[in-house]
Design a protein around this motif. Structure first.
Motif, PDB file in Angstrom:
ATOM      1  N   MET A 151      -9.807   0.844   8.278  1.00 19.03           N
ATOM      2  CA  MET A 151     -10.588   0.305   7.166  1.00 19.03           C
ATOM      3  C   MET A 151     -11.099  -1.092   7.506  1.00 19.03           C
ATOM      4  SD  MET A 151      -8.451   1.774   3.864  1.00 19.03           S
ATOM      5  CE  MET A 151      -9.849   1.635   2.729  1.00 19.03           C
ATOM      6  N   ARG A 152     -12.292  -1.390   7.044  1.00 22.55           N
ATOM      7  CA  ARG A 152     -12.906  -2.693   7.325  1.00 22.55           C
ATOM      8  C   ARG A 152     -12.402  -3.773   6.379  1.00 22.55           C
ATOM      9  NH1 ARG A 152     -18.606   0.538   7.591  1.00 22.55           N
ATOM     10  NH2 ARG A 152     -18.385   1.342   9.736  1.00 22.55           N
ATOM     11  N   THR A 153     -11.797  -3.346   5.281  1.00 19.95           N
ATOM     12  CA  THR A 153     -11.245  -4.281   4.305  1.00 19.95           C
ATOM     13  C   THR A 153      -9.930  -4.842   4.820  1.00 19.95           C
ATOM     14  OG1 THR A 153     -12.208  -2.910   2.542  1.00 19.95           O
ATOM     15  CG2 THR A 153     -10.512  -4.523   1.907  1.00 19.95           C
ATOM     16  N   PRO A 154      -9.720  -6.173   4.749  1.00 18.97           N
ATOM     17  CA  PRO A 154      -8.419  -6.725   5.143  1.00 18.97           C
ATOM     18  C   PRO A 154      -7.289  -6.078   4.356  1.00 18.97           C
ATOM     19  CG  PRO A 154     -10.028  -8.481   4.831  1.00 18.97           C
ATOM     20  CD  PRO A 154     -10.667  -7.223   4.328  1.00 18.97           C
ATOM     21  N   ALA A 155      -6.162  -5.879   5.003  1.00 23.93           N
ATOM     22  CA  ALA A 155      -5.049  -5.153   4.379  1.00 23.93           C
ATOM     23  C   ALA A 155      -4.600  -5.786   3.072  1.00 23.93           C
ATOM     24  CB  ALA A 155      -3.880  -5.060   5.358  1.00 23.93           C
ATOM     25  N   ASP A 156      -4.633  -7.112   3.000  1.00 22.36           N
ATOM     26  CA  ASP A 156      -4.170  -7.760   1.768  1.00 22.36           C
ATOM     27  C   ASP A 156      -5.179  -7.669   0.634  1.00 22.36           C
ATOM     28  OD1 ASP A 156      -6.086  -9.582   2.607  1.00 22.36           O
ATOM     29  OD2 ASP A 156      -4.732 -11.295   2.672  1.00 22.36           O
ATOM     30  N   GLN A 157      -6.326  -7.032   0.898  1.00 17.94           N
ATOM     31  CA  GLN A 157      -7.317  -6.787  -0.147  1.00 17.94           C
ATOM     32  C   GLN A 157      -7.414  -5.305  -0.516  1.00 17.94           C
ATOM     33  OE1 GLN A 157      -9.002  -9.247  -1.898  1.00 17.94           O
ATOM     34  NE2 GLN A 157      -7.422 -10.411  -0.821  1.00 17.94           N
ATOM     35  N   LEU A 158      -6.387  -4.547  -0.097  1.00 19.91           N
ATOM     36  CA  LEU A 158      -6.327  -3.125  -0.413  1.00 19.91           C
ATOM     37  C   LEU A 158      -5.275  -2.856  -1.482  1.00 19.91           C
ATOM     38  CD1 LEU A 158      -6.328  -1.557   3.180  1.00 19.91           C
ATOM     39  CD2 LEU A 158      -8.231  -1.513   1.543  1.00 19.91           C
ATOM     40  N   VAL A 159      -5.498  -1.809  -2.267  1.00 22.41           N
ATOM     41  CA  VAL A 159      -4.459  -1.256  -3.121  1.00 22.41           C
ATOM     42  C   VAL A 159      -4.220   0.177  -2.665  1.00 22.41           C
ATOM     43  CG1 VAL A 159      -4.969  -2.719  -5.100  1.00 22.41           C
ATOM     44  CG2 VAL A 159      -6.099  -0.509  -4.881  1.00 22.41           C
ATOM     45  N   ALA A 160      -3.003   0.664  -2.846  1.00 21.00           N
ATOM     46  CA  ALA A 160      -2.657   2.026  -2.454  1.00 21.00           C
ATOM     47  C   ALA A 160      -1.924   2.719  -3.590  1.00 21.00           C
ATOM     48  CB  ALA A 160      -1.783   2.015  -1.199  1.00 21.00           C
ATOM     49  N   TRP A 161      -2.137   4.019  -3.686  1.00 18.51           N
ATOM     50  CA  TRP A 161      -1.435   4.835  -4.674  1.00 18.51           C
ATOM     51  C   TRP A 161      -0.736   5.969  -3.964  1.00 18.51           C
ATOM     52  CZ3 TRP A 161      -2.672   9.937  -6.728  1.00 18.51           C
ATOM     53  CH2 TRP A 161      -1.855  10.301  -7.825  1.00 18.51           C
ATOM     54  N   LEU A 162       0.565   6.096  -4.194  1.00 10.25           N
ATOM     55  CA  LEU A 162       1.371   7.154  -3.607  1.00 10.25           C
ATOM     56  C   LEU A 162       1.439   8.314  -4.588  1.00 10.25           C
ATOM     57  CD1 LEU A 162       4.346   4.955  -2.279  1.00 10.25           C
ATOM     58  CD2 LEU A 162       2.073   5.308  -1.269  1.00 10.25           C
ATOM     59  N   GLY A 163       0.814   9.423  -4.252  1.00 15.06           N
ATOM     60  CA  GLY A 163       0.761  10.574  -5.145  1.00 15.06           C
ATOM     61  C   GLY A 163       2.014  11.425  -5.091  1.00 15.06           C
ATOM     62  N   PRO A 164       2.013  12.570  -5.758  1.00 19.36           N
ATOM     63  CA  PRO A 164       3.217  13.406  -5.862  1.00 19.36           C
ATOM     64  C   PRO A 164       3.645  13.979  -4.517  1.00 19.36           C
ATOM     65  CG  PRO A 164       1.296  14.534  -6.764  1.00 19.36           C
ATOM     66  CD  PRO A 164       0.867  13.137  -6.502  1.00 19.36           C
TER      67      PRO A 164
END
Length: 252
Positions: free
Chosen positions: A146-159
């Motif tokens: 991803m081109r976005t810096p890691a500290d500017q990402l959000v993540a969602w852990l699904g089922p």
């Protein structure tokens, strides 16, 4: 549908970035044991039923385009899907895009789906992370792509298969602990050479090491094995369907 529960800024979450995981029932034409909203063409289900389910998915979710499915191989391959020309079902376990209207899709039935979004809504990603993919570094590879810096990402852990029911053996334990002894905290001994594994804990650990902030990692409270009404589970049923986790940036 189970929406991705990530607290993006209102202008991003409400109008730009969309993500969810399909549920087992509520729509679809698949018959037992795939009943009823199976998204997996390679699960053994009737192909026509799955294709009709996918058409229903497009209508129900009002998708801006057909989802881009992957040939998932439990590895760490990541494909970038930008522009107007895309490969047909590339062999990979994750995809990222900055192109509005491109719908990323992965399939799971106990493995962990992880959806990513840039906080400014400019980029999204989707990762299929079973234990093999987690150990191989598929989450880190997705973040790196991803081109976005890691500290500017959000993540969602699904089922996914939950830590109270997902029992594994030495092969899985060694795959993680040999790399990082402290990963052993994600394993609870059940009997000789067997443990219950917390995929969510392992994923959070790896995402934080990849640069995401702990408070930007969400989800991780659902168990596919213990909820047969909502989720498919290969561990529970063996012959079963697949949920789809999708994410996209709305077209301008």
């Amino acid at each position: 549908m189970l929406p991705a529960a990530w607290p993006l800024p209102d202008h991003v979450c409400g109008s730009r970035v969309h993500g969810f995981t399909t549920l087992r029932r509520g729509a679809g034409l698949s018959k037992p044991p795939f009943d009823s909203f199976n998204m997996g063409l390679r699960s053994g289900d009737d192909e026509d039923a799955v294709l009709q389910n996918r058409t229903q998915l497009m209508d129900i979710a009002q998708l801006p385009s057909s989802p881009h499915w992957l040939q998932q191989v439990h590895g760490a391959g990541v494909v970038r899907l930008d522009g107007d020309v895309f490969p047909s079902e590339p062999e990979a376990d994750a995809a990222v895009t900055s192109t509005p209207g491109v719908v990323l899709a992965i399939l799971t039935a106990d493995c962990l789906p992880v959806l990513f979004a840039a906080k400014d809504g400019s980029e999204v990603g989707a990762t299929h992370a079973g234990w093999r993919g987690l150990a191989a570094g598929v989450l880190e590879a997705t973040v790196a792509e991803m081109r976005t810096p890691a500290d500017q990402l959000v993540a969602w852990l699904g089922p996914a298969a939950g830590p109270q029911k997902y029992e594994i053996g030495v092969e899985v334990y060694d795959a993680f602990v040999a790399q990082d002894w402290s990963a052993g905290r994600a394993f609870t001994s059940t009997r000789p050479n067997h443990w219950n594994v917390d995929l969510y804990s392992l994923a959070r650990r790896r995402l934080e090491k990849a640069g995401l902030r702990a408070h930007d990692i969400h989800g991780g409270a659902l168990c596919t094995i213990t909820d047969p009404q909502s989720f498919y589970s290969h561990r529970r049923d063996q012959r079963t369907g697949r949920m789809a986790s999708l994410v996209w940036i709305a077209p301008h």
